[in-house]
Every structure is written in C-alpha cells, then in structure tokens.
Design an enzyme around this catalytic site. Structure first.
Site, mmCIF file in Angstrom:
data_model
loop_
_atom_site.group_PDB
_atom_site.id
_atom_site.type_symbol
_atom_site.label_atom_id
_atom_site.label_comp_id
_atom_site.label_asym_id
_atom_site.label_seq_id
_atom_site.Cartn_x
_atom_site.Cartn_y
_atom_site.Cartn_z
ATOM 1 N N ASN A 85 0.758 -1.157 0.065
ATOM 2 C CA ASN A 85 0.037 0.023 -0.113
ATOM 3 C C ASN A 85 0.919 1.149 0.080
ATOM 4 O OD1 ASN A 85 -0.936 2.084 2.456
ATOM 5 N ND2 ASN A 85 -2.473 1.649 0.788
ATOM 6 N N ASP A 88 -0.998 -6.372 3.570
ATOM 7 C CA ASP A 88 -1.111 -5.155 4.561
ATOM 8 C C ASP A 88 -2.077 -4.087 3.878
ATOM 9 O OD1 ASP A 88 -0.570 -3.867 7.137
ATOM 10 O OD2 ASP A 88 0.163 -2.244 5.864
ATOM 11 N N ASP A 111 1.763 6.748 0.218
ATOM 12 C CA ASP A 111 0.885 5.667 -0.606
ATOM 13 C C ASP A 111 1.188 5.565 -2.004
ATOM 14 O OD1 ASP A 111 -0.279 5.950 1.946
ATOM 15 O OD2 ASP A 111 -2.198 5.258 0.751
ATOM 16 N N GLU A 137 -5.593 -8.085 4.594
ATOM 17 C CA GLU A 137 -5.999 -7.388 5.926
ATOM 18 C C GLU A 137 -7.043 -6.312 5.413
ATOM 19 O OE1 GLU A 137 -4.393 -4.237 9.362
ATOM 20 O OE2 GLU A 137 -3.832 -4.273 7.369
#
Length: 494
Positions: A98, A201, A170, A238
């Site tokens: 991410n 993640d 990001d 996640e």
C-alpha cells in the site's frame, strides 16, 4: 490449491526470540524455536515485515528484496524457510504494497524531481487540486487515524498522499511501471526464494478513498500474478472492515481476516453475553460465498494492532481458555497471535501489544528480546513457556489439546465451505453449534457466563454422548443433562 494449514501463527519478529544477544528478535531466533511451534501444532507461520526499515515495526519498507540486518540476512531467511518446510509447515511473508518508506529509492527520486519516472509511483497534487476534488481530509478508520493525509514536500508546489503517516507515502497503482515492479517482487519471493504466500497489509486502502472502487480489480489482477508464479501460493488480506466490505476481496485473494468475528469474540469474553454469534457467522459465510464459494475465512482472537485477548479477559485464565476454545472449534483457518497461547497481556499503544515473548522464568533468559522493557507481559504477570509445559492445566497445554483436536476430527478441520449450524439456542449465556459432517459431526457448547449452567438436551443433542474434549475437570454429562461450569467448553461426538 494444496492442503490448507489448519492452524496458523503470527510472529512479530522483533519480539519473538533473540539469537545473538543484541536484544532484538531475529530470523535465527525463530529458526531455533521451530520445534516449539511444530509441537504446539501450528502448520503455517506469518512473519511481520522483515525488510529494511527505519521503524521498529518495519511497515515502512525501504527495499522489498532485502532483509533488514537487524533480523539477519537472506541466507538466514533461506535457512529458516528450509527448516519450516522440513517440518511440513508453510511460511507467509507480510507484503506491504500500500505504501513505502520515504527512504525508499522510488520516493527519494520522486520527491527530488517532478519529471522522474518514479513521480507517478505516488499520489501528488497541488493544494488547489486537492481542494477542488474535496479530498483534503479523510474519515478516520479502525486501521488509520490520520485525517490530514496530504503532506508537504519542501520547495514543491505539490503535496504527497500518505494516509497512515507522513513517513509512509501511498503508492499509485494507476502507474503501470509500479505494477510491474511490484509484480516482479511477488515473483521473486515466490519463485526464486520459495515462500508459500503473503499476508497483504492494508488491502482495502490500495487505492485512496476517491478511487476505492479500483481496489477489487487490482487484487483480482494481483491474484492472477500470484497463481501464475505458484498455483499453490496463499494470499490473505487485511481488510479491516465489516463483512459487507470484506466480501468482494475474495474475488482476488484466497483468504481474508474476519475482523467482525474477532471483535464479536472479544465482546463475548468482556461481557459474558452473546448477541447472536452463530447466526451472524452464517450470514457472513453466505455473503462471502456469493463472491467466491471456496473462500478461506482467516479467523483470530487478536493481532498486532489490537488489545491482547489476555487483557480483554483481564488476565482471567478461564476466560482465556474460553476464547481459545471458541476460536479453535469455530469454522475457518485460525491464526494465533504469538504469546496468546501463554496468556500474554497488552493494551495500546501498539508497542505494548508487541512485547517480548517469555521463554523461561529466568531474569537473564538469553532468548528473550530486550528492545523494550515490558509493562504488561512481565514475568510476574505471565507464566513463561518453561513453567507451563509441565503443567497439564496450563493455557499452553489447553491450546495444544485444542489444536490436536481440531486436526484430528474432520468436522472441526474443515476450512472451505464452512460447516456450521446452531444448536440449543434458548440461552444467551450459552453458545452452542454443530460442526456438521456426513459421518462424524460434533456438537460444541460454551458456557460464556461466570456461573455454572445446567443444560437440558433435546432429542438431537442427546445423540451426542461421547466427550471428545472438555475444559479439564469441569463438565459432567448425564443422560440428557449437561452441567457446564463457568467459562468452560465441551465438544461432543456421537
């Protein structure tokens, strides 16, 4: 897909075992404890990030194909992986795609030169553009508390987007160059090194909020890349959200963590009340199955971002045993957070739920990491492994028995197409369910209250009269009546 591990174990690497006396848990430390993990009964390990990083948690990656020297070398990792595989276990890496660190070469070049090919690997906007799009602030989510996600780059008219923290910008997956670089990283670890899969993640944040509809498409493409590299490789996302939001991620990812279930069990342990757990689970399964009938429901009590279950239970051993019994008799693929099996404690801030593991009761135990002085999981508050191994009533041996039970009985071991049906149902202080099976179904009953319960069986329940497991020394079964003491569990077969 090859046989799914029936029980998994999350290791926060820094805190597990120190092999070289520098106070920091490392890869060789984990390798030295593989027999402990194998004896516990776990079949897969998830390691939190091991790449070079400037933080203690290492979720800000600086190099995706290297190992942080604090944890060891690539050779150390290969030896660990070989040891895992020799014991018939699997190893999953935490892959953080991410965001990167601000010290990653991609970002260092992007922030220095607006014309760099790496500029487009991240999100950049002028303040006017940010204001025009109405994205200057974001709503807090359970996994990210930053509300002002745009950060200044001195001397630059544009700001960069970092939703967790300004040190973790990001990535922008509208960049084809970035996608290919990340897919190359995936192929490297799966094919050249030989890991068995990835924990992914912040999967729900792969695109920023104004483009969140692109998340699912990205993970479908990602899943194809993984399957091409290794058809048996495992992926678990996640997606810290309600089941309705989690469900579509099963299109691209084989498994996703079930946060609703985690918090439901925590509420039950804290309050002694059931708000319809079994019915809610069956509703979630139907929802997940609409997107992928072969979904893998990754279950847990807590993880490295949550108050430890031992502290949710206020250190009450009976409540900790109850939580373990619920996790390990419900459907899904359970994950044990390191130290849950010995009753480790911890409340926020994060480093306090990631304290060092207790191997022995020695003050100078060389295996115990010392990067942080424990506040909750101290020797006076938590019994070390060495003290629990010889005690048949210990929490550690309770976990071992439950894991062995789960692996032994096909009704409990089933992961894909969850086999769950409610039982009893007239008392909210009792949680009861069948794990269905054509020839060997089981009936599971938990007393979630602080008082002994006398339970009268109906005709169907009465046919389950063989005790397969009981919280030691507590339940009594006589004909159609079951006496279940406070916070205890029983598993019955026919």
């Amino acid at each position: 897909m090859s046989t799914l591990p029936k029980v998994c174990y999350e290791i926060f690497v820094r805190s597990f075992c120190d092999s070289n006396g520098d106070g920091i848990g490392d890869l060789n430390g984990i390798a030295s404890k593989l027999d402990y993990l194998h004896d516990l009964g776990v079949e897969a390990l998830w390691l939190t990030p091991i790449h070079p990083s400037s933080t203690y948690h290492k979720y800000d990656v600086q190099d995706y194909t290297a190992i942080d020297p604090e944890y060891g070398s690539l050779d150390d990792f290969r030896r660990l992986l070989a040891g895992v595989h020799q014991r018939g276990m699997k190893l999953y890496m935490d892959l953080v795609v991410n965001h990167t660190s601000v010290h990653h070469p991609w970002f260092e070049q992007a922030r220095l030169d607006a014309n760099s090919p790496y500029r487009n690997y991240y999100w950049w906007m002028t303040q006017d553009r940010i204001d025009a799009l109405g994205v200057a602030q974001r709503e807090q989510t359970a996994d990210a508390h930053e509300i002002n996600p745009w950060h200044a780059n001195p001397g630059d008219p544009e700001r960069y987007y970092a939703m967790f923290w300004k040190g973790m910008p990001d990535l922008n997956y509208d960049s084809e160059g970035l996608r290919e670089d990340v897919y190359g990283i995936v192929r490297y670890w799966l094919t050249e090194v030989g890991v068995d899969g990835f924990r992914l993640d912040a999967a729900r944040h792969i695109y920023p909020p104004w483009l969140r509809e692109k998340n699912i498409e990205f993970w479908e493409e990602f899943g194809q890349v993984v399957r091409q590299a290794n058809p048996d490789a495992y992926t678990v996302g996640e997606v810290w959200a309600k089941a309705e939001e989690v469900a579509p991620y099963f299109k691209g990812l084989k498994a996703n963590f079930h946060f609703d279930l985690s918090f439901a069990i925590q509420r039950i342990i804290a309050t002694g009340k059931d708000a319809g757990l079994v019915e809610a689970l069956m509703r979630d399964y139907r929802l997940f199955g609409t997107h992928n009938p072969d979904f893998v429901d990754a279950t847990m009590l807590t993880n490295h971002d949550q108050v430890r279950i031992g502290s949710v239970a206020d250190g009450n051993l009976d409540k900790m045993k109850l939580a373990a019994a619920m996790l390990l008799t419900l459907p899904g693929q359970p994950y044990i957070y390191y130290g849950e099996e010995i009753g480790m404690l911890g409340r926020k801030p994060d480093e306090r739920i990631r304290e060092p593991f207790l191997w022995t009761d020695r003050r100078d135990d060389p295996d115990r990491p010392r990067w942080i002085k424990p506040l909750y999981s101290r020797r006076a508050a938590v019994r070390a492994v060495s003290l629990q191994v010889p005690d048949p009533d210990s929490l550690l041996n309770h976990y071992k028995r439950l894991i062995a039970l789960r692996k032994q009985h096909p009704a409990l071991a089933q992961i894909v197409r969850p086999n769950l049906r409610p039982a009893l149902g007239y008392d909210r202080k009792i949680i009861a369910y069948y794990r269905t099976h054509p020839t060997e179904p089981v009936l599971v009953i938990h007393n979630i209250s602080g008082r002994t319960k006398l339970i009268k069986f109906g005709e169907e329940e009465s046919s389950f009269n063989r005790i397969l497991f009981q919280t030691q020394g507590t339940p009594t079964l006589s004909g159609s009546r079951l006496r279940l003491t406070a916070y205890s569990s029983i598993v019955l077969g026919k």
